[in-house]
Design a protein around this motif. Structure first.
Motif, PDB file in Angstrom:
ATOM      1  N   PRO A 225      -9.144   6.836  -2.149  1.00 47.68           N
ATOM      2  CA  PRO A 225      -8.665   7.978  -1.364  1.00 47.68           C
ATOM      3  C   PRO A 225      -8.890   7.781   0.133  1.00 47.68           C
ATOM      4  N   ILE A 226      -7.931   8.263   0.932  1.00 45.72           N
ATOM      5  CA  ILE A 226      -8.076   8.288   2.383  1.00 45.72           C
ATOM      6  C   ILE A 226      -7.551   9.634   2.882  1.00 45.72           C
ATOM      7  N   PRO A 227      -7.973  10.084   4.065  1.00 45.67           N
ATOM      8  CA  PRO A 227      -7.424  11.326   4.620  1.00 45.67           C
ATOM      9  C   PRO A 227      -5.920  11.203   4.845  1.00 45.67           C
ATOM     10  N   ALA A 228      -5.202  12.295   4.614  1.00 47.09           N
ATOM     11  CA  ALA A 228      -3.747  12.272   4.735  1.00 47.09           C
ATOM     12  C   ALA A 228      -3.298  11.835   6.128  1.00 47.09           C
ATOM     13  N   TRP A 229      -4.045  12.232   7.166  1.00 49.13           N
ATOM     14  CA  TRP A 229      -3.580  11.918   8.512  1.00 49.13           C
ATOM     15  C   TRP A 229      -3.545  10.417   8.767  1.00 49.13           C
TER      16      TRP A 229
ATOM     17  N   MET B  39       0.855  -1.182   0.000  1.00 50.86           N
ATOM     18  CA  MET B  39       0.000   0.000   0.000  1.00 50.86           C
ATOM     19  C   MET B  39       0.892   1.233   0.000  1.00 50.86           C
ATOM     20  N   PHE B  40       0.748   2.096  -1.004  1.00 49.30           N
ATOM     21  CA  PHE B  40       1.541   3.315  -1.018  1.00 49.30           C
ATOM     22  C   PHE B  40       0.782   4.411  -1.756  1.00 49.30           C
ATOM     23  N   PRO B  41       1.081   5.683  -1.448  1.00 49.29           N
ATOM     24  CA  PRO B  41       0.362   6.789  -2.078  1.00 49.29           C
ATOM     25  C   PRO B  41       0.853   7.022  -3.499  1.00 49.29           C
ATOM     26  N   ILE B  42      -0.053   7.459  -4.375  1.00 48.54           N
ATOM     27  CA  ILE B  42       0.340   7.763  -5.743  1.00 48.54           C
ATOM     28  C   ILE B  42       0.070   9.222  -6.113  1.00 48.54           C
ATOM     29  N   ARG B  43      -0.793   9.915  -5.347  1.00 50.65           N
ATOM     30  CA  ARG B  43      -1.092  11.317  -5.629  1.00 50.65           C
ATOM     31  C   ARG B  43      -2.003  11.834  -4.514  1.00 50.65           C
ATOM     32  N   ASP B  44      -2.098  13.162  -4.418  1.00 50.16           N
ATOM     33  CA  ASP B  44      -3.062  13.737  -3.492  1.00 50.16           C
ATOM     34  C   ASP B  44      -4.040  14.608  -4.274  1.00 50.16           C
ATOM     35  N   HIS B  45      -5.086  15.048  -3.582  1.00 46.16           N
ATOM     36  CA  HIS B  45      -6.114  15.890  -4.202  1.00 46.16           C
ATOM     37  C   HIS B  45      -5.905  17.342  -3.787  1.00 46.16           C
ATOM     38  N   ASN B  46      -4.650  17.740  -3.679  1.00 48.47           N
ATOM     39  CA  ASN B  46      -4.286  19.026  -3.098  1.00 48.47           C
ATOM     40  C   ASN B  46      -3.365  19.778  -4.058  1.00 48.47           C
TER      41      ASN B  46
ATOM     42  N   PHE C 114      -2.290  20.031   6.465  1.00 47.39           N
ATOM     43  CA  PHE C 114      -3.419  19.507   5.680  1.00 47.39           C
ATOM     44  C   PHE C 114      -3.826  18.112   6.149  1.00 47.39           C
ATOM     45  N   PRO C 115      -4.187  17.935   7.401  1.00 48.10           N
ATOM     46  CA  PRO C 115      -4.442  16.576   7.906  1.00 48.10           C
ATOM     47  C   PRO C 115      -5.579  15.850   7.201  1.00 48.10           C
ATOM     48  N   ARG C 116      -6.540  16.592   6.646  1.00 45.82           N
ATOM     49  CA  ARG C 116      -7.692  15.931   6.030  1.00 45.82           C
ATOM     50  C   ARG C 116      -7.686  16.042   4.508  1.00 45.82           C
ATOM     51  N   ALA C 117      -6.561  16.460   3.938  1.00 47.55           N
ATOM     52  CA  ALA C 117      -6.442  16.405   2.481  1.00 47.55           C
ATOM     53  C   ALA C 117      -6.517  14.940   2.047  1.00 47.55           C
ATOM     54  N   ARG C 118      -7.112  14.691   0.916  1.00 46.61           N
ATOM     55  CA  ARG C 118      -7.268  13.306   0.471  1.00 46.61           C
ATOM     56  C   ARG C 118      -6.044  12.855  -0.320  1.00 46.61           C
TER      57      ARG C 118
END
Length: 244
Positions: free
Chosen positions: A163-167, A1-8, A144-148
């Motif tokens: 998507p999940i919250p950044a925090w 599981m790893f991040p690929i992008r944010d919605h920010n 930005f704790p709740r950025a997706r």
């Protein structure tokens, strides 16, 4: 599981983030050919990587900076640059270009020193931008704790992006580094877990003045922990789902 992008999306061009990406990639390309010669690559890392035992004797402090631009392989480089690409632009947007550059270097140096403290007699060379990027992630958590953040999940036959919250993502990542540090012997080499955890905490501490200047808890109340501008919207895949 790893991040690929944010919605920010960032509000201005992240020149320093681009510069750091180019510097890390360019530096790696400049010496990647040395990996074919064990003696040459060991000599290179011994000169420019962090050797905790060397720093413990009061020598080689410049390697706290040089090591931040070196990587041990393509996957090491790609993983670090992906995290910097995702989180760096937004932190730079809030801090400003030059303050962000100083923040990046200071958190990287702090992470290196924490690694030295955790393994003061180690002769294993340590390289990577992970400590500095962990600092960027700590700053992102505070701002930005709740950025997706879109997570790529791969479980053998199950593949999904969601998507999940950044925090949540950042808290899980930090927990993994902390537990990894407790369960490993830093003198023996391997992943520098304490450098990652230390860089993350340093990022939180160094970002706190900016967060307070923005209003602290009031800033969170005003933004609800989300980006201060409209979120990016990604198009859904046109590939149809085929049911079993």
């Amino acid at each position: 599981m790893f991040p690929i992008r944010d919605h920010n999306p960032s509000g201005r061009t992240p020149y320093v983030t681009y510069m750091l990406l180019a510097a890390n990639i360019g530096m790696f390309v400049s010496y990647v050919g040395l990996f074919d010669d064990a003696r040459a690559i060991n000599a290179f890392f011994n000169a420019y990587a962090i050797l905790p035992a060397r720093i413990s004797t009061g020598d080689g402090f410049q390697t706290l900076v040089t090591s931040m631009f070196l990587h041990g392989g393509w996957m090491h480089l790609i993983g670090n640059m992906l995290f910097l690409w995702i989180f760096g632009d937004n932190v730079e947007d809030e801090m400003g270009h030059l303050p962000f550059l100083g923040f990046y270097l200071v958190t990287g140096i702090a992470a290196g020193l924490i690694h030295v403290v955790s393994a003061p007699y180690s002769l294993v060379p340590t390289v990577g931008a992970s400590g500095a990027i962990a600092g960027v992630m700590g700053a992102y958590l505070l701002l930005f704790p709740r950025a997706r953040v879109d997570i790529f999940l791969f479980l053998v036959v199950y593949v999904k992006i969601f998507p999940i919250p950044a925090w949540i993502m950042l808290a899980v990542w930090f927990g993994m580094q902390f537990m990894g540090g407790l369960g490993s012997d830093p003198q023996a080499g391997g992943v520098a877990y304490w450098a990652h955890a230390g860089g993350f905490i340093a990022g939180l501490i160094l970002t706190a003045p900016l967060w307070l200047r923005l209003g602290g808890p009031t800033f969170w109340d005003r933004t609800h922990g989300r980006p201060p501008h409209p979120e990016a919207v990604y198009a859904r895949s046109s590939i149809p789902k085929v049911r079993r």
